[in-house]
Design a protein around this motif. Sequence first.
Motif, PDB file in Angstrom:
ATOM      1  N   ILE A  71      27.936  50.563  39.777  1.00 37.13           N
ATOM      2  CA  ILE A  71      26.904  51.113  38.854  1.00 37.13           C
ATOM      3  C   ILE A  71      27.303  51.020  37.462  1.00 37.13           C
ATOM      4  CG2 ILE A  71      25.798  53.393  38.201  1.00 37.13           C
ATOM      5  CD1 ILE A  71      25.887  54.322  41.331  1.00 37.13           C
ATOM      6  N   ALA A  72      28.775  51.308  36.997  1.00 40.21           N
ATOM      7  CA  ALA A  72      29.120  51.353  35.706  1.00 40.21           C
ATOM      8  C   ALA A  72      29.050  49.992  35.089  1.00 40.21           C
ATOM      9  CB  ALA A  72      30.468  51.908  35.712  1.00 40.21           C
ATOM     10  N   SER A  73      29.374  48.845  36.219  1.00 41.94           N
ATOM     11  CA  SER A  73      29.348  47.582  35.805  1.00 41.94           C
ATOM     12  C   SER A  73      28.210  46.946  35.431  1.00 41.94           C
ATOM     13  CB  SER A  73      30.103  46.643  36.874  1.00 41.94           C
ATOM     14  OG  SER A  73      31.672  47.233  37.135  1.00 41.94           O
ATOM     15  N   VAL A  74      26.859  47.492  35.895  1.00 43.29           N
ATOM     16  CA  VAL A  74      25.600  46.746  35.616  1.00 43.29           C
ATOM     17  C   VAL A  74      24.701  47.758  34.538  1.00 43.29           C
ATOM     18  CG1 VAL A  74      25.633  45.626  37.733  1.00 43.29           C
ATOM     19  CG2 VAL A  74      24.825  47.908  37.615  1.00 43.29           C
ATOM     20  N   SER A  75      25.680  48.699  34.027  1.00 42.02           N
ATOM     21  CA  SER A  75      24.893  49.483  33.189  1.00 42.02           C
ATOM     22  C   SER A  75      25.309  49.441  31.700  1.00 42.02           C
ATOM     23  CB  SER A  75      24.988  51.266  33.396  1.00 42.02           C
ATOM     24  OG  SER A  75      24.678  52.245  32.553  1.00 42.02           O
ATOM     25  N   THR A  76      24.350  49.062  30.909  1.00 38.27           N
ATOM     26  CA  THR A  76      24.730  48.928  29.649  1.00 38.27           C
ATOM     27  C   THR A  76      25.034  50.123  28.630  1.00 38.27           C
ATOM     28  OG1 THR A  76      22.781  47.168  29.402  1.00 38.27           O
ATOM     29  CG2 THR A  76      23.434  47.884  27.129  1.00 38.27           C
ATOM     30  N   ILE A  77      24.634  51.178  29.122  1.00 35.62           N
ATOM     31  CA  ILE A  77      25.104  52.390  28.455  1.00 35.62           C
ATOM     32  C   ILE A  77      26.465  52.552  28.914  1.00 35.62           C
ATOM     33  CG2 ILE A  77      24.767  54.890  28.324  1.00 35.62           C
ATOM     34  CD1 ILE A  77      21.771  54.468  29.063  1.00 35.62           C
ATOM     35  N   ALA A  78      27.024  52.312  30.128  1.00 34.22           N
ATOM     36  CA  ALA A  78      28.337  52.754  30.564  1.00 34.22           C
ATOM     37  C   ALA A  78      29.024  51.834  29.681  1.00 34.22           C
ATOM     38  CB  ALA A  78      28.440  52.517  32.022  1.00 34.22           C
ATOM     39  N   LYS A  79      28.861  50.470  29.642  1.00 36.85           N
ATOM     40  CA  LYS A  79      29.841  49.418  29.231  1.00 36.85           C
ATOM     41  C   LYS A  79      29.777  49.690  27.640  1.00 36.85           C
ATOM     42  CE  LYS A  79      27.668  45.974  31.193  1.00 36.85           C
ATOM     43  NZ  LYS A  79      27.104  44.577  31.733  1.00 36.85           N
ATOM     44  N   SER A  80      28.839  50.317  27.144  1.00 35.36           N
ATOM     45  CA  SER A  80      28.965  50.469  25.422  1.00 35.36           C
ATOM     46  C   SER A  80      30.182  51.574  25.264  1.00 35.36           C
ATOM     47  CB  SER A  80      27.644  50.943  24.809  1.00 35.36           C
ATOM     48  OG  SER A  80      27.547  52.585  25.530  1.00 35.36           O
ATOM     49  N   SER A  81      30.723  52.096  26.241  1.00 35.30           N
ATOM     50  CA  SER A  81      31.767  53.059  26.213  1.00 35.30           C
ATOM     51  C   SER A  81      33.169  52.347  25.997  1.00 35.30           C
ATOM     52  CB  SER A  81      31.885  54.186  27.238  1.00 35.30           C
ATOM     53  OG  SER A  81      30.864  55.034  26.947  1.00 35.30           O
ATOM     54  N   ILE A  82      33.275  51.146  26.492  1.00 39.20           N
ATOM     55  CA  ILE A  82      34.436  50.406  26.646  1.00 39.20           C
ATOM     56  C   ILE A  82      35.163  50.182  25.284  1.00 39.20           C
ATOM     57  CG2 ILE A  82      35.507  47.990  27.203  1.00 39.20           C
ATOM     58  CD1 ILE A  82      33.244  48.017  29.379  1.00 39.20           C
ATOM     59  N   GLY A  83      36.303  50.559  25.202  1.00 33.37           N
ATOM     60  CA  GLY A  83      37.130  50.172  24.115  1.00 33.37           C
ATOM     61  C   GLY A  83      37.470  48.810  23.585  1.00 33.37           C
ATOM     62  N   ASN A  84      37.946  48.155  24.767  1.00 30.79           N
ATOM     63  CA  ASN A  84      38.468  46.739  24.696  1.00 30.79           C
ATOM     64  C   ASN A  84      37.798  46.005  25.633  1.00 30.79           C
ATOM     65  OD1 ASN A  84      41.279  47.259  22.957  1.00 30.79           O
ATOM     66  ND2 ASN A  84      41.304  48.850  24.656  1.00 30.79           N
ATOM     67  N   PRO A  85      36.539  45.341  25.110  1.00 27.84           N
ATOM     68  CA  PRO A  85      35.941  44.388  26.056  1.00 27.84           C
ATOM     69  C   PRO A  85      36.456  43.376  26.810  1.00 27.84           C
ATOM     70  CG  PRO A  85      34.875  44.530  23.798  1.00 27.84           C
ATOM     71  CD  PRO A  85      36.376  45.136  23.800  1.00 27.84           C
ATOM     72  N   GLY A  86      36.252  42.678  27.879  1.00 23.45           N
ATOM     73  CA  GLY A  86      36.603  41.618  28.813  1.00 23.45           C
ATOM     74  C   GLY A  86      37.368  42.414  29.926  1.00 23.45           C
ATOM     75  N   THR A  87      38.140  41.634  30.610  1.00 24.93           N
ATOM     76  CA  THR A  87      38.885  42.121  31.863  1.00 24.93           C
ATOM     77  C   THR A  87      39.658  43.571  31.703  1.00 24.93           C
ATOM     78  OG1 THR A  87      40.958  40.793  31.109  1.00 24.93           O
ATOM     79  CG2 THR A  87      39.317  39.734  32.591  1.00 24.93           C
ATOM     80  N   HIS A  88      40.080  43.685  30.352  1.00 28.43           N
ATOM     81  CA  HIS A  88      40.685  44.965  30.134  1.00 28.43           C
ATOM     82  C   HIS A  88      39.460  46.249  30.198  1.00 28.43           C
ATOM     83  CE1 HIS A  88      44.233  47.443  28.782  1.00 28.43           C
ATOM     84  NE2 HIS A  88      43.179  48.273  28.338  1.00 28.43           N
ATOM     85  N   GLY A  89      38.343  45.808  29.843  1.00 24.14           N
ATOM     86  CA  GLY A  89      37.204  46.902  29.828  1.00 24.14           C
ATOM     87  C   GLY A  89      37.018  47.166  31.187  1.00 24.14           C
ATOM     88  N   PHE A  90      37.014  46.415  32.159  1.00 23.36           N
ATOM     89  CA  PHE A  90      36.689  46.487  33.495  1.00 23.36           C
ATOM     90  C   PHE A  90      37.852  47.346  34.133  1.00 23.36           C
ATOM     91  CE2 PHE A  90      37.140  45.279  37.983  1.00 23.36           C
ATOM     92  CZ  PHE A  90      35.841  45.524  38.385  1.00 23.36           C
ATOM     93  N   SER A  91      39.046  47.049  33.620  1.00 22.36           N
ATOM     94  CA  SER A  91      40.317  47.850  34.328  1.00 22.36           C
ATOM     95  C   SER A  91      39.949  49.374  33.394  1.00 22.36           C
ATOM     96  CB  SER A  91      41.522  47.473  33.674  1.00 22.36           C
ATOM     97  OG  SER A  91      41.722  46.315  34.329  1.00 22.36           O
ATOM     98  N   GLU A  92      39.302  49.451  32.347  1.00 20.74           N
ATOM     99  CA  GLU A  92      39.125  50.959  31.728  1.00 20.74           C
ATOM    100  C   GLU A  92      38.141  51.573  32.707  1.00 20.74           C
ATOM    101  OE1 GLU A  92      37.866  50.705  27.834  1.00 20.74           O
ATOM    102  OE2 GLU A  92      39.505  49.418  27.249  1.00 20.74           O
ATOM    103  N   MET A  93      37.129  50.860  33.240  1.00 20.53           N
ATOM    104  CA  MET A  93      36.285  51.539  34.201  1.00 20.53           C
ATOM    105  C   MET A  93      36.631  51.758  35.497  1.00 20.53           C
ATOM    106  SD  MET A  93      32.462  49.766  33.012  1.00 20.53           S
ATOM    107  CE  MET A  93      32.742  48.203  33.716  1.00 20.53           C
ATOM    108  N   LEU A  94      37.607  50.862  36.067  1.00 17.42           N
ATOM    109  CA  LEU A  94      38.025  50.855  37.297  1.00 17.42           C
ATOM    110  C   LEU A  94      39.057  52.305  37.548  1.00 17.42           C
ATOM    111  CD1 LEU A  94      38.652  49.886  40.189  1.00 17.42           C
ATOM    112  CD2 LEU A  94      40.471  48.397  39.230  1.00 17.42           C
ATOM    113  N   TYR A  95      39.771  52.443  36.230  1.00 14.40           N
ATOM    114  CA  TYR A  95      40.818  53.505  36.224  1.00 14.40           C
ATOM    115  C   TYR A  95      39.794  54.670  36.109  1.00 14.40           C
ATOM    116  CZ  TYR A  95      45.231  55.502  35.070  1.00 14.40           C
ATOM    117  OH  TYR A  95      46.277  56.117  35.071  1.00 14.40           O
ATOM    118  N   ALA A  96      38.962  54.776  35.359  1.00 14.08           N
ATOM    119  CA  ALA A  96      38.182  56.021  35.325  1.00 14.08           C
ATOM    120  C   ALA A  96      37.427  56.303  36.430  1.00 14.08           C
ATOM    121  CB  ALA A  96      36.995  55.866  34.062  1.00 14.08           C
ATOM    122  N   VAL A  97      37.048  55.587  37.501  1.00 15.83           N
ATOM    123  CA  VAL A  97      36.190  56.035  38.472  1.00 15.83           C
ATOM    124  C   VAL A  97      37.353  56.227  39.501  1.00 15.83           C
ATOM    125  CG1 VAL A  97      34.998  54.830  40.331  1.00 15.83           C
ATOM    126  CG2 VAL A  97      34.275  54.310  37.981  1.00 15.83           C
TER     127      VAL A  97
END
Length: 453
Positions: A355-381
């Motif tokens: 859900i977070a990966s396809v949400s523009t609102i969720a991804k706008s919270s990422i501090g470091n875009p790219g693969t690290h940004g994906f890890s930020e969301m994975l870590y949070a979940v």
Amino acid sequence: MKFQNLFPLNPQNLPGLSNELSFNTAVSFLTNTNWQAYSGESTMSYFSQMVALTSHNFLSAATGFAACIAIIRGFCQSEAKGIGNFWVDLTRSILYLLLPLSFILALIYISQGVIQNFSPYTQVKTLEGVNQVIAQGPVASQAAIKLLGTNGGGFFNANAAHPFENPSAMLNFIQMLTIILIPSALVFTFGKMAKHMKHAVSIWITMAILFLVGVFVFSYYEYLGNPNFINQLHLNSSLNMEGKETRFGIFATSLFTTVTTDSSCGATMSAHSSLTPIAGMVALVNMLLNEVIFGGVGSGLYGMLLFVVIAVFIAGLMVGRTPEYLGKKIESYEIKIAMFPVIGISVAILVGLAIASVSTIAKSSIGNPGTHGFSEMLYAVTSTVQNNGSSFGSLNANTSFWNYLTSILMIFGRYLNLIPLLAIAGSMSKKKSRPMSENSFPIHGSVFIILLL
């Protein structure tokens, strides 16, 4: 928290929290997650810190403890009609264990320099001539139960990297011991109640092996540093000191991070977003293992017992014997129930991340875009589903999307683990126990440890 501006002990006149942040923080401390989407010193009054948060630190830890004792009773009792009284166990765990130990620890923390006051924030002028505000507050009383109850929520935003919360190397080591004190001791409580101490020792050794492997891999790659720096700057080595508290260095940071992600504590003394990729992976894996490497107060042991039941069942099938555990048969009902947390927790993490990966609102919270940004969301979940509470730190989690998503995941993760284990314990308590014989699969020794691993 929402109306903290109306209550006393608010010398900084901090306003009440928003609806979603109040809800998220209440759920967070209720579920022993202590996920913090806010900075404590700029958000919470002293009254909120003590009445709303510290009280939940006791209650959430006591809930896990009471549930664990009930589950142990279920496995150990024979033909019983119940597994105990929740309110009795909750009260005993607070009055006889958590409060006395917290009081002693708070005094030790104060002796080492942790502050405990109700003073307004201090205004000072730095050597550079800049005005600085130094936060104050009743820190020692909250820090004691935050670590003892494997809660992890810091009084300050910097958590255990703040010198008012973690002032010395000796106290830093004491805090790490405090985190795993009760989860480790509960393993031997189980051994005593089950009258099978060798089994308890085997479980503890399994936890210790996983812990030591994590510490070794984590610290090795933090000392190795970033190979790009080494190659480009022609260095012999490049220690990864980015995001570290320089008072403690790499090994203490590696040890502390491993302890807090093995347990459900989630306290931090470094920026997890600055970890090397493999070290960050170790922190993630520690949580993804359902936090059974010592784990939280109660939750670590009953999470490991889930894997013990599955391991014994598989072992019985492999050797052609009826699976038995502590003299009781493990049947299809128990295994079906055991699959709910195993599969459900994984589904919760994957669905939340999707859900977070396809949400523009969720991804706008990422501090470091790219693969690290994906890890930020994975870590949070992962952190919220597994009720850990630590974060990479570079994700802006204080948005409506993340506040509500993480709240749902925290509730789901806490009770999807707890309720099925209580159901298994209730089923096992009704069964007649018979003495273990030579035909029973041994639940201690190297073979059992390897199978459980």
